[in-house]
Every structure is written in structure tokens, then in C-alpha cells.
Design a protein around this motif. Structure first.
Motif, mmCIF file in Angstrom:
data_model
loop_
_atom_site.group_PDB
_atom_site.id
_atom_site.type_symbol
_atom_site.label_atom_id
_atom_site.label_comp_id
_atom_site.label_asym_id
_atom_site.label_seq_id
_atom_site.Cartn_x
_atom_site.Cartn_y
_atom_site.Cartn_z
ATOM 1 N N ALA A 117 -10.214 -2.005 6.637
ATOM 2 C CA ALA A 117 -9.778 -1.760 5.263
ATOM 3 C C ALA A 117 -9.175 -3.014 4.650
ATOM 4 O O ALA A 117 -8.436 -3.755 5.313
ATOM 5 C CB ALA A 117 -8.761 -0.626 5.228
ATOM 6 N N VAL A 118 -9.482 -3.233 3.375
ATOM 7 C CA VAL A 118 -8.877 -4.303 2.589
ATOM 8 C C VAL A 118 -7.725 -3.694 1.795
ATOM 9 O O VAL A 118 -7.913 -2.722 1.058
ATOM 10 C CB VAL A 118 -9.901 -4.944 1.641
ATOM 11 N N ILE A 119 -6.532 -4.269 1.948
ATOM 12 C CA ILE A 119 -5.338 -3.751 1.278
ATOM 13 C C ILE A 119 -4.893 -4.780 0.254
ATOM 14 O O ILE A 119 -4.357 -5.839 0.599
ATOM 15 C CB ILE A 119 -4.211 -3.473 2.295
ATOM 16 N N ALA A 120 -5.150 -4.498 -1.009
ATOM 17 C CA ALA A 120 -4.796 -5.428 -2.076
ATOM 18 C C ALA A 120 -3.292 -5.399 -2.332
ATOM 19 O O ALA A 120 -2.607 -4.407 -2.038
ATOM 20 C CB ALA A 120 -5.556 -5.081 -3.353
ATOM 21 N N LYS A 121 -2.768 -6.473 -2.857
ATOM 22 C CA LYS A 121 -1.350 -6.530 -3.215
ATOM 23 C C LYS A 121 -1.034 -5.414 -4.215
ATOM 24 O O LYS A 121 -1.732 -5.229 -5.196
ATOM 25 C CB LYS A 121 -1.032 -7.898 -3.828
ATOM 26 N N GLY A 122 0.003 -4.646 -3.939
ATOM 27 C CA GLY A 122 0.375 -3.524 -4.797
ATOM 28 C C GLY A 122 -0.378 -2.248 -4.518
ATOM 29 O O GLY A 122 -0.250 -1.274 -5.275
ATOM 30 N N ALA A 123 -1.156 -2.203 -3.451
ATOM 31 C CA ALA A 123 -1.914 -0.994 -3.122
ATOM 32 C C ALA A 123 -0.978 0.171 -2.812
ATOM 33 O O ALA A 123 0.143 -0.018 -2.337
ATOM 34 C CB ALA A 123 -2.828 -1.265 -1.929
ATOM 35 N N ASP A 124 -1.464 1.380 -3.077
ATOM 36 C CA ASP A 124 -0.707 2.594 -2.762
ATOM 37 C C ASP A 124 -1.003 2.983 -1.314
ATOM 38 O O ASP A 124 -2.131 3.379 -0.993
ATOM 39 C CB ASP A 124 -1.119 3.723 -3.719
ATOM 40 N N VAL A 125 -0.013 2.848 -0.452
ATOM 41 C CA VAL A 125 -0.172 3.176 0.966
ATOM 42 C C VAL A 125 0.715 4.376 1.277
ATOM 43 O O VAL A 125 1.941 4.299 1.161
ATOM 44 C CB VAL A 125 0.199 1.991 1.870
ATOM 45 N N GLN A 126 0.098 5.491 1.650
ATOM 46 C CA GLN A 126 0.845 6.685 2.025
ATOM 47 C C GLN A 126 0.870 6.802 3.543
ATOM 48 O O GLN A 126 -0.156 6.663 4.206
ATOM 49 C CB GLN A 126 0.202 7.930 1.418
ATOM 50 N N LEU A 127 2.077 7.070 4.065
ATOM 51 C CA LEU A 127 2.278 7.217 5.505
ATOM 52 C C LEU A 127 2.306 8.701 5.817
ATOM 53 O O LEU A 127 3.235 9.413 5.429
ATOM 54 C CB LEU A 127 3.591 6.534 5.919
ATOM 55 N N LEU A 128 1.303 9.197 6.510
ATOM 56 C CA LEU A 128 1.118 10.634 6.678
ATOM 57 C C LEU A 128 1.864 11.189 7.892
ATOM 58 O O LEU A 128 2.572 12.186 7.789
ATOM 59 C CB LEU A 128 -0.377 10.959 6.778
ATOM 60 N N LYS A 129 1.709 10.571 9.037
ATOM 61 C CA LYS A 129 2.393 11.036 10.245
ATOM 62 C C LYS A 129 2.207 10.003 11.344
ATOM 63 O O LYS A 129 1.339 9.122 11.253
ATOM 64 C CB LYS A 129 1.869 12.401 10.704
ATOM 65 N N ALA A 130 2.998 10.115 12.386
ATOM 66 C CA ALA A 130 2.890 9.226 13.536
ATOM 67 C C ALA A 130 2.568 10.060 14.763
ATOM 68 O O ALA A 130 2.762 11.279 14.787
ATOM 69 C CB ALA A 130 4.188 8.454 13.752
ATOM 70 N N ARG A 131 2.066 9.375 15.810
ATOM 71 C CA ARG A 131 1.807 10.072 17.069
ATOM 72 C C ARG A 131 2.103 9.141 18.241
ATOM 73 O O ARG A 131 1.712 7.968 18.239
ATOM 74 C CB ARG A 131 0.374 10.570 17.167
ATOM 75 N N SER A 132 2.819 9.661 19.214
ATOM 76 C CA SER A 132 3.107 8.934 20.443
ATOM 77 C C SER A 132 3.679 9.916 21.447
ATOM 78 O O SER A 132 4.187 10.977 21.070
ATOM 79 C CB SER A 132 4.108 7.792 20.191
#
Length: 328
Positions: free
Chosen positions: A261-276
Motif C-alpha cells: 500500500a502507498v500511504i500519502a501524506k495526510g492519509a486517513d488511517v483507521q486502526l481496527l484491532k490488534a492481535r497477539s
């Protein structure tokens, strides 16, 4: 309730606030006291007294200028029920590591205890935080037994909650004990996750809150990581573009299709969940959490083509979650 005062009555006797000389004659340390509480548990009042050491003349809020040296838990009569000391080391005019402590009531459906959280900065990964839980044992306020060390035999720690997921996508079956479950906000090195912990108030023991098992191709079950809620404060890069590998599942295996994925400056990044697989480790009279093989599910610019799992320092930094000290 947290209050910081210049002079406070200590648990038993008046403590000196006069300046002390460190091992380096040019550096003077001051003693400062802090009171946390009072906290009411089972109708009784308890207070935490913190004695901090501070480099004299350091600017207020200066980095590595103040650290915790001693903690005491006192009852309403002023008697000390528990105390813990913290060694410290100076490098020039600042501490090599600073320790801070916070406390809150740990309320369950049945009873209430006290959760003490220690934060270390800077610290090696997996040692940034530690915890203690206090409650009534045999009629007295005491430290609860920890959920178990990571033993040399790699045997699983004791637990009372299991989430079993079927490999074929069937509905998960949740098996839980009759104990209270409380939530810990734990630092992973990049962001916070919410981890369940089970409390046996009657025996004064802490137990692993949840383990997740999955049926495999062969007989029996094997352990996989549990999904955890994420709390994070992103620090996006100033670069015009960043790049991250996005996996369809939280595993890195040959033959799995990976989206770059290309992540442009100011992109909307949503953090959904983690797993470990959250690993509990005993360190003396405190407990720590470690998160081996940590994965994070994200979606970028609300585009399902860029939705999936990432892991590793480079990919986490690309979405604005570089490795750093805990964010207070």
C-alpha cells in the motif's frame, strides 16, 4: 483523585525534605512527596505515598529530571501496609531511567481492589510498564498473586477464559469462569491495547483473562493470538509517501498475497484491532505483559483494497506508529 503537595504527613513519621548529595558532588537531589488517593475499598480508606527524587534546579517537566524512589500504601490510621523501593542511577545531571506510578480502583461485579501501574522511560521493549493488584486476603489488604511467569518449559499460564475459533469460520465458542474480569491498558511499544485480566477475589489470585485456540488440520487445538481493542495517538511521517505491506490474515507465510500500500501524506488511517498472544511475565513482585508477533489491522483512506494486517517496525512506522516510550 491525585494531589501533589509540598509537605504531607507521611505514613508513620515525618520524612526529611532536605537536599541530598548524589554520588556526583556537582548534582544535588531533592526529595518530593506525592499522595495518591484516598481510595475506599470495603469501607476502608487507603493512601499511596510516593517519594520522588528530583535533580535540584532542573526545569519543571524536564526530561529524566525526576524519578520514583519509594512507594508506600497506608491505611487510614497511617500504618504502612506495603512498601517498595526503586533504585536509581544518575548520568551527569539526569537519571538513567525514570519511574512513575499511578493508581486507580479496580472495580468488579463482586469486589473492589487497587491497581498500581508503573511506567519506565526509557526502557527496553516489554519493560515499559508493570502492574500490581492489591485487595483483601484473609481480612487484610495485600498484594494479589500474579497470573504466572513465562516458564522455561513453555507450559501455558493458568487461565479461566478461553475463546475457541473454528478453522472453517464457524461461530466462536466462549468459555468463561465465574470470576470478575477487569481491563488493563497495556503499551505494546507502538500503541496501547486493552487486555482482559481475571480476578479471584476470594483466593487473592490473578489469572489470564483470555486465550484463543483454533482447531488445526490435525488433532487438538493450537493457540493463536486474541483480538484486542487499540488505543493510539498517531505520529504521521512528514514524508510525501510511505509504504506498508498489508496481509490478508495475521500471518506471514509463503504463498500469501501481500498488498503493497502507498500511504500519502495526510492519509486517513483507521486502526481496527490488534492481535497477539499476550504473554504474562513475573518480575519480582510486579507483572509485565509482552506481545510477541504483534499484528495490527488497518484500513487506509476507507479503501477496502487497503484493508488488512500489518506488523513489523517499518510498516507500523509507515502508518504513524513508530517505536517510542508510552504516551501518557
Amino acid at each position: 483523585m491525585v494531589a501533589i503537595v509540598a509537605m504531607l504527613p507521611p505514613c508513620r513519621a515525618q520524612q526529611s525534605n532536605r537536599a541530598e548529595l548524589s554520588t556526583k558532588p556537582a548534582v544535588t537531589l531533592e526529595s518530593m512527596e506525592q499522595r495518591l488517593g484516598p481510595f475506599t475499598i470495603a469501607g476502608q480508606s487507603f493512601t499511596l505515598m510516593l517519594q520522588n527524587k528530583r535533580v535540584a534546579g532542573a526545569p519543571s517537566g524536564g526530561t529524566l529530571a525526576q524519578t520514583l524512589a519509594k512507594l508506600e500504601i497506608c491505611d487510614q490510621s497511617g500504618a504502612v501496609l506495603y512498601h517498595k523501593t526503586f533504585p536509581y542511577q544518575l548520568e551527569d545531571s539526569r537519571f538513567h531511567e525514570i519511574v512513575t506510578a499511578s493508581a486507580r480502583l479496580l472495580a468488579g461485579d463482586n469486589l473492589t481492589g487497587l491497581l498500581v501501574t508503573y511506567t519506565h522511560q526509557p526502557a527496553l521493549p516489554g519493560t515499559e510498564q508493570s502492574w500490581q493488584v492489591f485487595g483483601f486476603r484473609n481480612g487484610k489488604m495485600a498484594l494479589f498473586e500474579q497470573p504466572g511467569a513465562e516458564p522455561a518449559t513453555n507450559a501455558p499460564a493458568q487461565f479461566t477464559g478461553v475463546l475457541m475459533r473454528a478453522q472453517n469460520g464457524g461461530a466462536p465458542m466462549i468459555v468463561r469462569g465465574q470470576l470478575d474480569i477487569v481491563q488493563l491498558r497495556a503499551w505494546t511499544g507502538n500503541f496501547y491495547v486493552i487486555v482482559p485480566l481475571r480476578v479471584d477475589w476470594r483466593s487473592g489470585k490473578l489469572l489470564v483473562g483470555e486465550r484463543c485456540l483454533e482447531s488445526g488440520g490435525g488433532p487438538g487445538l493450537h493457540e493463536i493470538g486474541c483480538d484486542m481493542r487499540v488505543e493510539a495517538e498517531r505520529v504521521p511521517s512528514n514524508a510525501e509517501f510511505n509504504f506498508a505491506r498489508i496481509f490478508p490474515t495475521p500471518e506471514e507465510q509463503a504463498g500469501i498475497s501481500v498488498q503493497h500500500a502507498v500511504i500519502a501524506k495526510g492519509a486517513d488511517v483507521q486502526l481496527l484491532k490488534a492481535r497477539s498472544i499476550a504473554t504474562w511475565v513475573q518480575d519480582g513482585d510486579v507483572m509485565r505483559l509482552q506481545f510477541p508477533d504483534l499484528w495490527l489491522k488497518v484500513i487506509i483512506d476507507n479503501n477496502t483494497d487497503n484493508e488488512g494486517w500489518i506488523h513489523g517496525e517499518q510498516d507500523l512506522a509507515a502508518v504513524g506508529l513508530p517505536t517510542r516510550s508510552p504516551v501518557q
